[in-house]
Design a protein around this motif. Structure first.
Motif, PDB file in Angstrom:
ATOM      1  N   ASP A 190     -59.781  57.158  -2.246  1.00 34.25           N
ATOM      2  CA  ASP A 190     -58.477  56.476  -2.347  1.00 34.25           C
ATOM      3  C   ASP A 190     -57.786  56.797  -3.661  1.00 34.25           C
ATOM      4  O   ASP A 190     -56.572  56.762  -3.765  1.00 34.25           O
ATOM      5  CB  ASP A 190     -58.653  54.946  -2.321  1.00 34.25           C
ATOM      6  CG  ASP A 190     -59.431  54.483  -1.127  1.00 34.25           C
ATOM      7  OD1 ASP A 190     -59.033  54.853  -0.019  1.00 34.25           O
ATOM      8  OD2 ASP A 190     -60.445  53.782  -1.321  1.00 34.25           O
ATOM      9  N   ALA A 191     -58.599  57.003  -4.699  1.00 37.35           N
ATOM     10  CA  ALA A 191     -58.019  57.095  -6.037  1.00 37.35           C
ATOM     11  C   ALA A 191     -58.848  58.053  -6.891  1.00 37.35           C
ATOM     12  O   ALA A 191     -60.006  58.339  -6.576  1.00 37.35           O
ATOM     13  CB  ALA A 191     -58.002  55.706  -6.679  1.00 37.35           C
ATOM     14  N   ILE A 192     -58.221  58.536  -7.966  1.00 38.27           N
ATOM     15  CA  ILE A 192     -58.907  59.465  -8.874  1.00 38.27           C
ATOM     16  C   ILE A 192     -58.835  58.922 -10.294  1.00 38.27           C
ATOM     17  O   ILE A 192     -57.748  58.590 -10.795  1.00 38.27           O
ATOM     18  CB  ILE A 192     -58.274  60.879  -8.809  1.00 38.27           C
ATOM     19  CG1 ILE A 192     -58.419  61.431  -7.385  1.00 38.27           C
ATOM     20  CG2 ILE A 192     -58.896  61.821  -9.849  1.00 38.27           C
ATOM     21  CD1 ILE A 192     -57.908  62.847  -7.189  1.00 38.27           C
ATOM     22  N   HIS A 193     -59.996  58.831 -10.947  1.00 38.35           N
ATOM     23  CA  HIS A 193     -60.039  58.453 -12.360  1.00 38.35           C
ATOM     24  C   HIS A 193     -60.306  59.718 -13.170  1.00 38.35           C
ATOM     25  O   HIS A 193     -61.291  60.405 -12.922  1.00 38.35           O
ATOM     26  CB  HIS A 193     -61.131  57.413 -12.608  1.00 38.35           C
ATOM     27  CG  HIS A 193     -60.985  56.742 -13.946  1.00 38.35           C
ATOM     28  ND1 HIS A 193     -61.026  57.459 -15.132  1.00 38.35           N
ATOM     29  CD2 HIS A 193     -60.748  55.456 -14.296  1.00 38.35           C
ATOM     30  CE1 HIS A 193     -60.834  56.616 -16.144  1.00 38.35           C
ATOM     31  NE2 HIS A 193     -60.653  55.396 -15.658  1.00 38.35           N
ATOM     32  N   PRO A 194     -59.453  60.013 -14.170  1.00 36.11           N
ATOM     33  CA  PRO A 194     -59.616  61.286 -14.887  1.00 36.11           C
ATOM     34  C   PRO A 194     -60.530  61.222 -16.107  1.00 36.11           C
ATOM     35  O   PRO A 194     -60.805  62.265 -16.714  1.00 36.11           O
ATOM     36  CB  PRO A 194     -58.182  61.600 -15.334  1.00 36.11           C
ATOM     37  CG  PRO A 194     -57.592  60.241 -15.598  1.00 36.11           C
ATOM     38  CD  PRO A 194     -58.233  59.295 -14.599  1.00 36.11           C
ATOM     39  N   THR A 248     -54.222  57.526  -5.435  1.00 35.24           N
ATOM     40  CA  THR A 248     -53.715  56.792  -6.597  1.00 35.24           C
ATOM     41  C   THR A 248     -54.324  57.395  -7.856  1.00 35.24           C
ATOM     42  O   THR A 248     -55.533  57.627  -7.914  1.00 35.24           O
ATOM     43  CB  THR A 248     -54.099  55.300  -6.499  1.00 35.24           C
ATOM     44  OG1 THR A 248     -53.535  54.770  -5.297  1.00 35.24           O
ATOM     45  CG2 THR A 248     -53.568  54.521  -7.695  1.00 35.24           C
ATOM     46  N   PHE A 249     -53.477  57.644  -8.833  1.00 32.35           N
ATOM     47  CA  PHE A 249     -53.959  58.126 -10.126  1.00 32.35           C
ATOM     48  C   PHE A 249     -54.291  56.894 -10.966  1.00 32.35           C
ATOM     49  O   PHE A 249     -53.425  56.047 -11.200  1.00 32.35           O
ATOM     50  CB  PHE A 249     -52.882  58.978 -10.807  1.00 32.35           C
ATOM     51  CG  PHE A 249     -53.294  59.520 -12.145  1.00 32.35           C
ATOM     52  CD1 PHE A 249     -54.200  60.569 -12.246  1.00 32.35           C
ATOM     53  CD2 PHE A 249     -52.792  58.967 -13.327  1.00 32.35           C
ATOM     54  CE1 PHE A 249     -54.600  61.065 -13.483  1.00 32.35           C
ATOM     55  CE2 PHE A 249     -53.182  59.461 -14.568  1.00 32.35           C
ATOM     56  CZ  PHE A 249     -54.089  60.523 -14.643  1.00 32.35           C
ATOM     57  N   ILE A 250     -55.535  56.790 -11.423  1.00 31.06           N
ATOM     58  CA  ILE A 250     -55.926  55.610 -12.211  1.00 31.06           C
ATOM     59  C   ILE A 250     -55.560  55.878 -13.669  1.00 31.06           C
ATOM     60  O   ILE A 250     -56.342  56.413 -14.456  1.00 31.06           O
ATOM     61  CB  ILE A 250     -57.421  55.267 -12.014  1.00 31.06           C
ATOM     62  CG1 ILE A 250     -57.682  55.051 -10.514  1.00 31.06           C
ATOM     63  CG2 ILE A 250     -57.790  54.033 -12.846  1.00 31.06           C
ATOM     64  CD1 ILE A 250     -59.120  54.737 -10.172  1.00 31.06           C
ATOM     65  N   GLY A 251     -54.314  55.533 -13.973  1.00 29.05           N
ATOM     66  CA  GLY A 251     -53.768  55.800 -15.305  1.00 29.05           C
ATOM     67  C   GLY A 251     -52.296  55.487 -15.282  1.00 29.05           C
ATOM     68  O   GLY A 251     -51.806  54.830 -14.353  1.00 29.05           O
ATOM     69  N   PRO A 252     -51.557  55.939 -16.300  1.00 32.01           N
ATOM     70  CA  PRO A 252     -50.127  55.648 -16.364  1.00 32.01           C
ATOM     71  C   PRO A 252     -49.311  56.502 -15.393  1.00 32.01           C
ATOM     72  O   PRO A 252     -49.851  57.396 -14.743  1.00 32.01           O
ATOM     73  CB  PRO A 252     -49.762  56.024 -17.808  1.00 32.01           C
ATOM     74  CG  PRO A 252     -51.008  56.481 -18.450  1.00 32.01           C
ATOM     75  CD  PRO A 252     -52.034  56.721 -17.416  1.00 32.01           C
TER      76      PRO A 252
END
Ligand code: ADP
Length: 446
Positions: free
Chosen positions: A76-80, A101-105
């Motif tokens: 669902d989402a990616i944390h970099p 969803t990009f987990i960040g700004p």
């Protein structure tokens, strides 16, 4: 809330994000290069995808491989994490365009803060004091001389796209300026593919003090106090502490409020850090980091929040649910960055871990992906562990840190543990009496 998060990173930070997801009941996907098949972040993930050969540009920076991995695993989402693609605005935008969803700004904020000239402009406009310097990029010798004479020598020429302390050259006088300008441009081009540079007043004895913020998508913003990251070698942080020995609570709350107002006005979301140089009681902004930072654990230890968990909640559209009055900072925390390198020459020392024993006990935290028998690859950053210690006050924290460093066994390669032990014995350090130039003097490099 997300069901599955792909972590686009490796090493201790991949594990750190994985742990937070685990505790939130979120499944994790690890991506890895062929050099990391046996890595801890791969072993502990729910699913794994090999994304390429060892060089980072072919694996951890390989955007299409990462997006494909997210697609086939139905994430669902990616944390970099930090480093790699964490401050790449195009990557963040592509993640969203592909339906994750990009987990960040937001990408626009990453882009704005990624160029230090536009970052300084943006924060100045919302009331943040910045280091005196050129209003924009500087290209010619005459233009550089005008700016330098206006602010006064010595000056620092800095890469607009800079990071990791690269592309930063000091000029002590007008004779040194043309060469310094040429060198800074050359370094900037080689490191970032962009030779845009700007000029700042070189500050003689500041501390590096950075303020951590958390902001959700509904305009709720809190600050979590500051970290003092003045202990640096070649502009790279070696040890960080929170709170700073140089600030009192009044100063802390004052700069915190200024940053919170600025963040709210910018409409920024997620974790973020405003970095300042602090000298003679004044703060001067140098840059903003739009990601989780290596040193985030010292803040977690004094405020009791899990910053990764907060990032994930914010990205999922959950409101913070607390305000500044609910943030209580308690005690003191210090982080030692432990690198696989010679403690005297600082040359990298990759290799196989022959035996491993990590310290424990009250107030001791180790963020590391090491284990006995693990081969530290030579393709990536030399950071192999972070030892973070919390105490009721700075003195207790130092005693505990000495004890924990003494217990730590990492056999089979050279590490910076002996260097940290040496640092713990220095009276200036023990008194908290240091600035950004202190460590290089301590090491005899100044
Ligand atoms: P990077 O993005 O490469 O880390 P920063 O702008 O954050 O670069 O600066 C890194 C470090 O370089 C600072 O923490 C400080 O030690 C030093 N530095 C940066 N700007 C100045 C300045 N104007 N005067 C003196 N030192 C500076």
């Amino acid at each position: 809330m997300f069901e599955k998060v792909l972590i686009a990173n490796r090493g201790e930070i991949a594990l750190r994000v994985q742990r937070a997801c685990n505790e939130m009941g979120i499944r994790t996907v690890a991506v890895h290069s062929t050099a990391d098949e046996d890595a801890m972040h791969v072993r502990l993930a729910d699913e794994t995808v090999c994304i390429g050969p060892p060089p980072a540009k072919d694996s951890y920076l390989n955007v299409s491989a990462i997006l494909t991995a997210a697609t086939i695993t139905n994430a669902d989402a990616i944390h970099p994490g930090y480093g790699f693609l964490s401050e790449n605005a195009d990557f963040a935008a592509m993640v969203e365009e592909h339906g994750f969803t990009f987990i960040g700004p937001e990408p626009d904020h990453i882009r704005m803060m990624g160029n230090k000239i536009s970052a300084k402009k943006a924060v100045f406009e919302v009331g943040i004091p910045v280091v005196p310097g050129s209003d924009g990029p500087v290209s010619g010798d005459e233009e550089a001389l005008d700016v330098a004479e206006d602010i006064g020598f010595p000056v620092l020429i800095k890469a607009a796209a800079g990071g990791g302390g690269k592309g930063m050259i000091r000029a002590g006088n007008s004779q040194e300026l043309p060469d310094a300008l040429k060198m800074a441009k050359g370094e900037a081009l080689a490191a970032f593919g962009d030779d845009e540079v700007y000029i700042e007043k070189f500050l003689h004895g500041p501390r590096h003090i950075e303020v951590q913020v958390l902001a959700d998508s509904f305009g709720n913003v809190v600050h979590l106090g500051e970290r003092d990251c003045s202990l640096q070698r070649r502009h790279q942080k070696i040890l960080e502490e929170a709170p700073s020995p140089a600030l009192n609570d009044d100063q802390r709350q004052r700069i915190g409020r200024v940053v919170v107002d600025a963040i709210r006005e910018l409409g920024y979301r997620s974790v973020g850090t405003f970095e300042f140089l602090y000298q003679d009681g004044e703060f001067y902004f140098i840059e903003m980091n739009t990601r989780l930072q290596v040193e985030h654990p010292v803040t977690e230890m004094i405020c009791g929040l899990d910053l990764v968990r907060e990032m994930v909640r914010i990205a999922a559209g959950t409101p913070l649910g607390y305000g500044q009055e609910d943030i209580h900072l308690s005690g003191h925390a210090i982080e030692c960055r432990i690198n696989a390198e010679n403690p005297e020459t600082f040359l990298p020392s990759p290799g196989r871990i022959s035996d491993y024993h990590s310290p424990g006990g009250l107030g001791v935290r180790v963020d590391s992906a090491l284990y006995s028998g693990y081969l530290v690859p030579n393709h990536y950053d030399s950071l192999i562990a972070k030892l973070i210690v919390h105490g009721a006050n700075r003195n207790e924290c130092l005693m505990r840190l000495r004890r924990a460093l003494g217990e730590y066994v990492i056999g089979g390669l050279e590490t910076s543990i002996p260097f940290h032990l040496r640092l713990m014995a220095d009276p200036d350090f023990v008194n908290g009496d240091y600035d950004i130039h202190w460590l290089e003097r301590f090491m005899g490099e100044a």
